[in-house]
Design a protein around this motif. Structure first.
Motif, short mmCIF file in Angstrom:
data_model
loop_
_atom_site.label_atom_id
_atom_site.label_comp_id
_atom_site.label_asym_id
_atom_site.label_seq_id
_atom_site.Cartn_x
_atom_site.Cartn_y
_atom_site.Cartn_z
N TRP A 186 0.82 -1.21 0.00
CA TRP A 186 0.00 0.00 0.00
C TRP A 186 0.85 1.26 0.00
O TRP A 186 0.53 2.23 -0.69
N ALA A 187 1.92 1.28 0.77
CA ALA A 187 2.72 2.49 0.92
C ALA A 187 3.38 2.90 -0.39
O ALA A 187 3.40 4.09 -0.74
N TRP A 188 3.89 1.94 -1.15
CA TRP A 188 4.63 2.31 -2.35
C TRP A 188 3.75 2.32 -3.59
O TRP A 188 4.23 2.55 -4.69
N ARG A 189 2.47 2.09 -3.42
CA ARG A 189 1.50 2.39 -4.48
C ARG A 189 0.87 3.77 -4.31
O ARG A 189 0.09 4.19 -5.13
N TRP A 190 1.19 4.41 -3.24
CA TRP A 190 0.58 5.68 -2.89
C TRP A 190 1.20 6.79 -3.73
O TRP A 190 2.33 7.20 -3.52
N ASP A 191 0.43 7.28 -4.68
CA ASP A 191 0.81 8.45 -5.46
C ASP A 191 0.14 9.66 -4.81
O ASP A 191 -1.08 9.85 -4.94
N ILE A 192 0.92 10.47 -4.12
CA ILE A 192 0.34 11.49 -3.25
C ILE A 192 -0.43 12.54 -4.03
O ILE A 192 -1.49 13.00 -3.59
N GLU A 193 0.05 12.90 -5.20
CA GLU A 193 -0.64 13.93 -5.98
C GLU A 193 -1.87 13.40 -6.70
O GLU A 193 -2.85 14.13 -6.88
#
Length: 675
Positions: A186-193
């Motif tokens: 989950w953390a490294w699929r998170w595209d913040i923008e």
């Protein structure tokens, strides 16, 4: 200069009440601190133990420091010049801490530093090349970051259960393993923008035609058992019954069901494979004798033989030209042109088949085919083209005899047309021709060493296959019956959010709608409800089409030029955990609306927020405590008005019009209010 987007630096989950399982020295504080860390991941693949303990210790120190000033509200976020640190207490003593790097743009170094670099270069020292970045403080917003972290926690809680329940039932090692498997991905699929959707943070999207569709789902829900619930999804919209509250239908459940909807598969017609070249040539050569042995007209035999040999030779030539480039030339048998055969020609002769004694016309037909073999089967290749003598085209064909000979009641339906005949003759058969039941089948004798499949003419077999393909293409595809797809989830009780109960989810998709059943784990499979569910889907689709037709007829009048040129406003109305949005969606990363939502969370006395941008000059309005339901705190409206000539009074009137339209859409039935 290229802009570097914001990104996650590290993410950790810890529990301040945990202690080491094994006995350690009282002076070993690092062992106690490390025992409290349940999960840790960072951008760097390998992080030292001391660095991890320092980062987690900083998060604890910030929480303890803020607790000195306000014990009721802990530290939520910390801003620095280049980073944002978010800390959330999801459960008692369980904390999720994330550090995000702001978006930045590299810039050139100032001139003074360039002069110092030149002086160091003259003195022989190597100047340190330090890149300077300009950070963008508005690239991320605290409310958006907190909402996305809470979304990840809700998804984990739905699949595995709460942190407290896992630790109590399975232990700390099982909790760490489940956190590692879920939050690492989950953390490294998170595209913040990209994953900043303002409307998604307010609740589940209600179907635009919910006032008309909810009663249909209510009627179906009445026949279910007490421990079973049902709702319908048309992604991204939900059609819930009035008996199912938003707490029982969290947005994480809708995301889980949508992720399990199978993609629509369109069946493509499969063309029949082409027969091998050698087999086609052999069958074509056998065709004249086999047809003649059945007692057919010699002229028919000549034409069928001619077409079979021409098609076989043409397929052989085309296949040879496309395959020889990928094969070894030494292993090929080349078909030389006629001028290289030295007068021998390229005649192909049909194999001799013993005549049938029961048919008096066999000898005559065989002699006719043998006498015309040198003329009928001669095919020459000149300049890459097949040379067919013109005299073959002038053969007269008795179409009535051909149709009668090729007619086979057990293989070919009378409604199907014979390939190769004109449409006039197919639709209007000759009145003098005998009927199918009056035609006497000729006395046919097939050799014992040949089966029925080989006794049939190859030309008829190919034609029969083409008819089957045509019928298959014309017939509509039969959609398979929907099947239930089960999954197990954990839903929290209404009284205690930390206590989760396992539930069973059954779902199937039909006509773009997904019907979902919620039942106990021990409950039986609701397969007997599929026929009723299919009828409910049909009713929902009919009602939806009717409402769309009604809305289109109301908008059939030509709009005025003012309405066309005037920019449209966007809004989202959140009521009881469900949202109703306008046709024009709100911007996903609206900074003004996030600020308004943050003010609502930090100050309970604020009920209205009005703001206006500079470029573009759009109005942004947020209101809560709307007097449209029994609990006014559960109703909010957020709106963006894209008209710079509007004043504050006009903006307030437009927001009131949106709320009034929501109440009128319910038609006084109170369905949306009950939801």
């Amino acid at each position: 200069m290229s802009r570097i987007p914001p990104g996650l630096l590290y993410l950790t989950i810890y529990n301040t009440s945990l202690r080491p399982a094994s006995l350690t020295s009282p002076d070993d504080e690092d062992a106690e601190e490390q025992a409290q860390i349940l999960f840790y991941t960072a951008r760097e693949r390998a992080v030292s133990r001391d660095r991890m303990l320092r980062q987690v210790g900083l998060a604890k120190a910030l929480v303890n420091f803020s607790d000195m000033f306000n014990s009721e509200q802990a530290c939520e976020n910390v801003h620095s010049q280049t980073r944002r640190m978010i800390t959330i207490e999801t459960e008692p003593d369980y904390w999720i801490h994330a550090c995000i790097e702001l978006a930045k743009t590299p810039r050139s170094a100032p001139s003074k530093r360039k002069g110092k670099a030149k002086e160091k270069a003259k003195s022989g020292e190597s100047p340190a090349q330090e890149q300077i970045y300009e950070c963008h403080d508005s690239s991320v917003h605290d409310v958006a970051l907190r909402s996305h972290i809470m979304r990840g926690y809700d998804d984990f809680k739905l699949i595995h259960g709460s942190f407290t329940s896992i630790l109590t039932s399975l232990g700390q090692q099982a909790l760490e393993l489940q956190l590692e498997r879920f939050f690492t991905v989950w953390a490294w699929r998170w595209d913040i923008e990209q994953h900043t959707d303002f409307s998604a943070d307010l609740g589940s999207s209600l179907h635009p035609m919910a006032p008309s569709l909810v009663p249909i789902v209510d009627d179906f829900a009445k026949v279910l058992l007490d421990e079973m619930s049902v709702f319908v999804l048309e992604p991204p919209y939900v059609i819930p019954p009035t008996t199912l509250t938003s707490r029982q239908l969290p947005p994480s459940l809708l995301r889980h069901v949508i992720s399990r909807i199978p993609p629509a598969v369109v069946a493509q017609p499969v063309a029949p494979p082409d027969p091998p070249v050698e087999q086609a040539t052999r069958d074509s050569a056998v065709a004249p004798a086999s047809i003649t042995s059945r007692g057919l007209d010699p002229s028919i035999v000549a034409q069928v033989t001619q077409k079979s040999v021409e098609s076989a030779a043409l397929s052989s030539f085309v296949t040879m030209s496309s395959v020889t480039r990928a094969m070894d030339p030494r292993q090929l048998k080349w078909g030389w042109p006629g001028y290289l055969t030295f007068g021998k020609g390229t005649a192909t002769k049909a194999p001799d088949v013993p005549p049938s004694p029961a048919d008096p016309q066999t000898s005559e037909s065989a002699s006719t085919a043998e006498s015309g073999s040198s003329e009928t089967f001669e095919i020459e290749v000149r300049d890459g083209h097949l040379d067919v003598p013109e005299q073959r085209k002038s053969i007269d064909v008795d179409r009535e005899s051909l149709q009668e000979a090729l007619y086979t009641p057990q293989h070919l339906s009378p409604n199907l047309s014979i390939a190769g005949l004109p449409a006039e003759e197919e639709e209007k058969p000759d009145e003098e021709s005998p009927k199918a039941d009056e035609v006497e089948a000729p006395n046919q004798e097939v050799p014992a060493d040949r089966d029925d499949a080989q006794a049939i003419s190859p030309a008829f077999s190919v034609m029969h296959k083409s008819l089957d393909v045509d019928v298959a293409e014309k017939s509509p595809p039969v959609s398979p019956a929907p099947t239930l797809r089960p999954s197990t989830i954990h839903l929290a009780n209404s009284a205690d959010l930390l206590v989760t109960r396992r539930r069973r989810v059954w779902q199937f998709t039909s006509d773009g709608l997904t019907v979902v059943f919620l039942s106990d784990v021990e409950g039986h499979e609701p397969s007997e409800l599929i026929p009723r569910s299919m009828k409910m889907v049909d009713y929902l689709r009919e009602e939806s089409n009717r409402q769309q037709t009604k809305a289109a007829s109301e908008k059939s009048m030509l709009p005025s030029a003012t309405n066309i040129l005037q920019p449209q406003s966007a809004h989202v109305l959140a009521v009881n955990g469900y949202t109703v949005s306008s046709s024009r969606p709100l911007p996903k990363n609206s900074e003004q609306l996030y600020h308004a939502k943050q003010m609502f969370q930090s100050d309970h006395d604020v009920s209205e927020v009005f703001s206006r941008g500079q470029n573009p000059q759009h109005w942004h309005v947020a209101k809560r405590r709307l007097e449209i339901i029994d609990q006014p705190d559960q109703a909010q409206v957020y709106m963006e008005i894209a008209r710079k000539e509007s004043n504050l009074t006009d903006v307030d009137n437009e927001v009131a019009a949106v709320v009034r339209s929501f109440v009128e859409q319910d038609d006084g039935r109170g369905l949306l209010v009950e939801l």
